[in-house]
Design an enzyme around this catalytic site. Structure first.
Site, PDB file in Angstrom:
ATOM      1  N   ARG A   1     -11.827   6.291   9.701  1.00  0.00           N
ATOM      2  CA  ARG A   1     -11.324   4.882   9.750  1.00  0.00           C
ATOM      3  C   ARG A   1     -12.246   3.753   9.238  1.00  0.00           C
ATOM      4  O   ARG A   1     -11.980   3.064   8.712  1.00  0.00           O
ATOM      5  CB  ARG A   1     -11.010   4.440  11.336  1.00  0.00           C
ATOM      6  CG  ARG A   1     -10.454   3.138  11.472  1.00  0.00           C
ATOM      7  CD  ARG A   1      -9.328   2.796  10.671  1.00  0.00           C
ATOM      8  NE  ARG A   1      -8.615   1.365  11.120  1.00  0.00           N
ATOM      9  CZ  ARG A   1      -7.738   0.953  10.332  1.00  0.00           C
ATOM     10  NH1 ARG A   1      -6.945   1.476   9.363  1.00  0.00           N
ATOM     11  NH2 ARG A   1      -7.143  -0.193  10.823  1.00  0.00           N
TER      12      ARG A   1
ATOM     13  N   SER B   1       0.663  -1.242   0.138  1.00  0.00           N
ATOM     14  CA  SER B   1      -0.097  -0.176  -0.002  1.00  0.00           C
ATOM     15  C   SER B   1       0.954   1.344   0.021  1.00  0.00           C
ATOM     16  O   SER B   1       1.756   1.471  -0.708  1.00  0.00           O
ATOM     17  CB  SER B   1      -1.046  -0.010   1.193  1.00  0.00           C
ATOM     18  OG  SER B   1      -2.025   0.878   1.115  1.00  0.00           O
TER      19      SER B   1
ATOM     20  N   HIS C   1      -7.863  -5.366  -0.218  1.00  0.00           N
ATOM     21  CA  HIS C   1      -6.668  -4.608  -0.338  1.00  0.00           C
ATOM     22  C   HIS C   1      -5.725  -5.182   0.966  1.00  0.00           C
ATOM     23  O   HIS C   1      -4.502  -5.237   0.862  1.00  0.00           O
ATOM     24  CB  HIS C   1      -6.730  -3.371  -0.181  1.00  0.00           C
ATOM     25  CG  HIS C   1      -5.643  -2.555  -0.060  1.00  0.00           C
ATOM     26  ND1 HIS C   1      -4.409  -2.446  -0.917  1.00  0.00           N
ATOM     27  CD2 HIS C   1      -5.118  -1.607   0.986  1.00  0.00           C
ATOM     28  CE1 HIS C   1      -3.515  -1.667  -0.668  1.00  0.00           C
ATOM     29  NE2 HIS C   1      -3.952  -1.171   0.510  1.00  0.00           N
ATOM     30  N   ASP C   2      -6.529  -5.564   2.075  1.00  0.00           N
ATOM     31  CA  ASP C   2      -5.822  -6.006   3.272  1.00  0.00           C
ATOM     32  C   ASP C   2      -5.200  -7.180   3.002  1.00  0.00           C
ATOM     33  O   ASP C   2      -4.473  -7.807   4.158  1.00  0.00           O
ATOM     34  CB  ASP C   2      -7.163  -6.044   4.534  1.00  0.00           C
ATOM     35  CG  ASP C   2      -7.141  -4.878   5.323  1.00  0.00           C
ATOM     36  OD1 ASP C   2      -6.266  -4.045   5.113  1.00  0.00           O
ATOM     37  OD2 ASP C   2      -7.701  -4.739   6.085  1.00  0.00           O
TER      38      ASP C   2
ATOM     39  N   ASP D   1      -8.268  -6.948  -4.602  1.00  0.00           N
ATOM     40  CA  ASP D   1      -8.147  -5.667  -4.163  1.00  0.00           C
ATOM     41  C   ASP D   1      -8.528  -4.357  -5.163  1.00  0.00           C
ATOM     42  O   ASP D   1      -8.043  -4.435  -6.288  1.00  0.00           O
ATOM     43  CB  ASP D   1      -6.446  -5.610  -4.084  1.00  0.00           C
ATOM     44  CG  ASP D   1      -6.077  -4.047  -3.440  1.00  0.00           C
ATOM     45  OD1 ASP D   1      -6.667  -3.159  -3.567  1.00  0.00           O
ATOM     46  OD2 ASP D   1      -4.734  -4.172  -3.331  1.00  0.00           O
TER      47      ASP D   1
END
Lengths: 199, 373
Positions: B218, B148, B347-348, B314
């Site tokens: 967040r 990232s 994405h994580d 992602d």
């Protein structure tokens, strides 16, 4: 054990040259060329699993498809581009051949010969699509959508306009040169055609 | 407990000219290391952290008391094996885990910087971190790795210092922040600045915390780190500790409760102004523009061996954007490998237990280390 096909390919490649293996599979040929020919070798492979196998062997491979991803390489990026037994699996083999010859100064292409007598006999006697050792799939699940014969490939070179420098027929472990006078027989008995070509 | 006792800090005396035009010097860079630097000093790996990461890559984070953010990938016998390699990670400047950032005091005004802190870029972060190499006497890193925003730092690092890394592994990143990326970051910043406790960034002096705004930022960001399929499989329409809908605005659904929890734990460990600064740095990242529209030029001088990794699910930094990096490298004949890992964790994925990813990362690193590059 090293496939005879790979040894022939290696024999066509000069030491210390740069090579791109298109459809590099598990990287067997790449490893061989790296060790025996000291080549600067790269691979491109469509299967994620096989790319990971190659990475685990320390080979530089990118996941990609020759039809879409060769365009990122500039002209004459490599001394040789190798395409082993996959030309027949592409949607547009003509485009792939042109790309190989653009990216590589030379290209080495191998094709499973659909003109082999067993293939011909299979179709003649059974009347169904041929299934042989080198062509084990049924018509409906084969990746090979553009089968051709050794003779077809020779004609293809005239149509597209590329030069064949060296052409070999492989029958079991027998290697022989193909020329105009023996083309009929090589096309009947050769299981695999191996061609060193240039634009 | 004094938090600072657990934070190693390098004071960088040498002036650093920032992209915004200001010059900073005598500023702190907080870092952590794992493993041992060998005699030849050729086994060092610089890990670059993402937006909300910090220098505590693995083991127990001494501040949060939770696992380090990359504990799946870094540690003894893991992908980045700390038995073999010397891992260095710095808190980015602009951050809030000890490195020079908006929560620090401005020596001139004796006030906390807040929004008076200079705007930081990825380039600035990397230029600050390279001082750690000098500090440890490392001439060349064995590898520079990050996912990232960490991946953006990897690209910038190799571009700035073409002979300072043998290998580089940018993961799930981009060479140029997209409009969608900027949009999501702006949403987060707006949530923070809309919180009436933000007080134009001067909340600390006034004993206030814009925790609602930061939590919403967040929560929104967290959704972008996951995939639709992953969310559906994990939460679906499951209800939170209730048998039926309550016809109100409490967290009826588990996904609501989960996001609220993610928001609430985040505000305990992160500074709202740092969030503004770091997201801004990401938005300003455009290595393509930096090299006049030709990304290849960013890497022209380097012999570094690259391995680019992306993930199927992602959608924040999709495979295509990672492939642009591969294409730019191949077009100049650089040494680059690439794989897209199958995962529905979004994405994580790079932070989670994705065995194909962890295995491939390990294989690349271990094989490359044995090679004479």
């Amino acid at each position: 054990m090293m496939k005879t096909e790979y040894k022939i390919i290696a024999s066509m490649i000069e030491n210390n040259s740069s090579v791109l293996d298109v459809g590099c599979d598990n990287g067997t040929l790449m490893e061989y060329l790296k060790v025996n020919k000291n080549t600067n070798i790269r691979g491109i492979e469509i299967s994620k699993e096989k790319v990971q196998t190659c990475i685990a062997k320390g080979l530089t491979v990118i996941e990609g498809n020759a039809e879409l991803d060769l365009k990122q390489f500039p002209n004459n990026s490599f001394d040789y581009v190798v395409l082993g037994q996959t030309l027949q699996a592409f949607i547009n083999p003509e485009l792939v051949i042109k790309e190989l010859l653009r990216v590589g100064k030379k290209a080495i292409v191998t094709i499973p010969n659909f003109g082999h007598w067993k293939v011909r006999l299979n179709l003649l006697t059974k009347g169904t699509m041929p299934i042989t050792n080198s062509l084990p799939h049924d018509w409906y699940n084969t990746p090979n959508i553009h089968m051709c014969t050794i003779k077809d490939f020779v004609k293809f070179s005239e149509i597209i306009g590329f030069k064949i420098f060296k052409s070999l027929a492989l029958k079991k472990k027998n290697i022989s040169n193909i020329n105009n006078s023996n083309l009929f027989f090589k096309n009947l008995f050769g299981e695999l055609g191996i061609f060193l070509i240039e634009k | 407990m004094n938090i600072k006792e657990n934070i190693k800090t390098l004071i960088i005396e040498k002036p650093l000219k920032l992209d915004c035009g200001q010059t900073i010097s005598n500023f702190p860079l907080a870092y952590e290391t794992y493993g041992t630097l060998n005699e030849n000093k050729d086994n060092a790996i610089l890990v670059c952290h993402a937006l909300t990461g910090d220098q505590f890559v693995t083991g127990i984070n001494p501040i949060t008391k939770k696992d380090g953010w990359w504990a799946y990938a870094v540690g003894p016998n893991k992908s980045i094996d700390t038995n073999k390699y010397f891992v260095i990670c710095a808190n980015v400047i602009g951050g809030c885990m000890g490195s020079f950032g908006p929560s620090h005091q401005n020596p001139k005004t004796k006030k906390i910087y807040g929004t008076e802190f200079p705007v930081i870029t990825i380039n600035d972060m990397v230029n600050a971190q390279v001082n750690l190499l000098d500090f440890f006497g490392i001439e060349k890193l064995f590898s520079v790795v990050g996912g990232s925003m960490g991946g953006m730092q990897v690209l910038q690092f190799v571009s700035n210092f073409p002979d300072k890394a043998k290998t580089a592994i940018p993961i799930a990143c981009t060479s140029s922040h997209s409009a969608q990326n900027i949009a999501f970051n702006e949403l987060g910043r707006q949530a923070i600045t809309a919180d009436h406790n933000w007080l134009d960034g001067n909340y600390t002096a006034k004993n206030s915390v814009p925790d609602k705004g930061l939590a919403v930022a967040r929560m929104a960001a967290h959704i972008t780190y996951l995939s639709k399929k992953g969310l559906q499989e994990k939460f679906g329409r499951k209800l939170q500790e209730r048998d039926d809908l309550k016809f109100g605005f409490d967290a009826d659904f588990q996904i609501e409760s989960y996001l609220r929890y993610q928001g609430s734990v985040f505000v305990d460990r992160f500074d709202a102004n740092s969030y503004l600064y770091i997201t801004r740095a990401m938005d300003y990242f455009d290595l393509v523009k930096q090299f006049n529209g030709n990304l290849s030029n960013a890497f022209k001088k380097t012999k570094t061996k690259f391995f680019v990794i992306s993930f199927t699910s992602d959608w924040l930094y999709p495979t295509q954007e990672n492939k642009e990096i591969v294409i730019a490298l191949n077009s100049i004949g650089a040494n680059v490998g690439f794989v897209e890992i199958e995962s529905d964790k979004g994405h994580d994925s790079f932070l989670l237990d994705v065995p194909d990813f962890l295995k491939t990362l390990k294989n690349f690193i271990d094989k490359s280390f044995k090679e004479k590059l």
